[in-house]
Design an enzyme around this catalytic site. Structure first.
Site, mmCIF file in Angstrom:
data_model
loop_
_atom_site.group_PDB
_atom_site.id
_atom_site.type_symbol
_atom_site.label_atom_id
_atom_site.label_comp_id
_atom_site.label_asym_id
_atom_site.label_seq_id
_atom_site.Cartn_x
_atom_site.Cartn_y
_atom_site.Cartn_z
ATOM 1 N N ASP A 97 0.712 -1.269 -0.069
ATOM 2 C CA ASP A 97 0.037 -0.067 -0.058
ATOM 3 C C ASP A 97 0.907 1.327 0.052
ATOM 4 O O ASP A 97 0.372 2.239 -0.241
ATOM 5 C CB ASP A 97 -0.886 -0.001 1.308
ATOM 6 C CG ASP A 97 -2.062 0.910 1.134
ATOM 7 O OD1 ASP A 97 -2.422 1.085 0.032
ATOM 8 O OD2 ASP A 97 -2.389 1.662 2.023
ATOM 9 N N SER A 119 -8.342 4.615 -0.715
ATOM 10 C CA SER A 119 -8.309 3.547 -1.584
ATOM 11 C C SER A 119 -9.788 2.697 -1.362
ATOM 12 O O SER A 119 -10.701 2.995 -0.502
ATOM 13 C CB SER A 119 -7.669 2.245 -0.652
ATOM 14 O OG SER A 119 -7.882 1.153 -1.374
ATOM 15 N N GLN A 169 -5.195 -2.337 -7.027
ATOM 16 C CA GLN A 169 -5.878 -1.286 -6.012
ATOM 17 C C GLN A 169 -6.587 -0.399 -7.007
ATOM 18 O O GLN A 169 -6.025 -0.069 -8.037
ATOM 19 C CB GLN A 169 -4.887 -0.631 -5.139
ATOM 20 C CG GLN A 169 -5.500 0.376 -4.209
ATOM 21 C CD GLN A 169 -4.507 0.859 -3.386
ATOM 22 O OE1 GLN A 169 -3.307 1.329 -3.451
ATOM 23 N NE2 GLN A 169 -5.057 1.198 -2.045
#
Length: 182
Positions: A97, A119, A169
């Site tokens: 991330d 996100s 993502q």
């Protein structure tokens, strides 16, 4: 059946500058604009539990024409050990991330600054055992961004060329124009 992409050929982490050394190198540049100096000092002040070494570091002049792709070597700071694979997966989730969604901003960062970024979803697939406290190559690319959203794909490679993890993502990215006076 079994197959995988080939790991990109890049310099090993021992040949690259670490995050802190890189920031210090930029800060010593007398031609660095003050707006960049402030941002770099903020970045340097953050404590991050992972070590990062950027591959194919862009020059300041290249920042205006970057592709939505980046690669860096990453590993956890400190020793995690061999026994707890779940801990290595948790660290890999953190690593995956870090700067991931920002990959979608690379072609636009010189004209826009982030107003809001979050996100929407983040998926990970583990393919092979790995150690998060060993150097791994993180390859990120954004095949699409638009409509205030961005999509990013990533691959985390062990040093021996084995694909350890894949991830994807999608996120909301709201930007505002950079102040050209700075």
């Amino acid at each position: 059946v079994q197959h995988q992409f080939s790991m990109p050929t890049v310099p090993p982490p021992e040949e690259l500058l670490g995050h802190e050394a890189l920031i210090n190198q930029y800060l010593r540049d007398p031609n660095l604009q003050e707006k960049y100096r402030v941002g770099l000092n903020r970045t340097a002040a953050r404590e991050v539990p992972i070590e990062i070494k950027l591959v194919n570091l862009p020059t300041l002049s290249q920042l205006q024409s970057m592709e939505p792709k980046q690669m860096f070597w990453v590993r956890a700071r400190g020793y995690i050990g061999e026994g707890d694979m779940k801990m290595h997966c948790c660290v890999a989730a953190y690593i995956s991330d870090y700067a991931f969604l920002g990959t979608a901003l690379l072609p636009h960062q010189w004209r826009h600054e982030v107003h809001f970024m979050v996100s929407l979803d983040h998926s990970m697939w583990f393919h092979a055992p790995f150690r998060a406290d060993h150097w791994m190559l993180y390859e990120c690319e954004s095949p699409w961004a638009g409509g205030s959203r961005g999509l990013v794909h990533g691959r985390l490679w062990r040093r021996d060329g084995v694909l350890a993890m894949s991830c994807a993502q999608e996120g909301v990215i709201r930007v505002k124009p950079r102040d050209s006076k700075l």
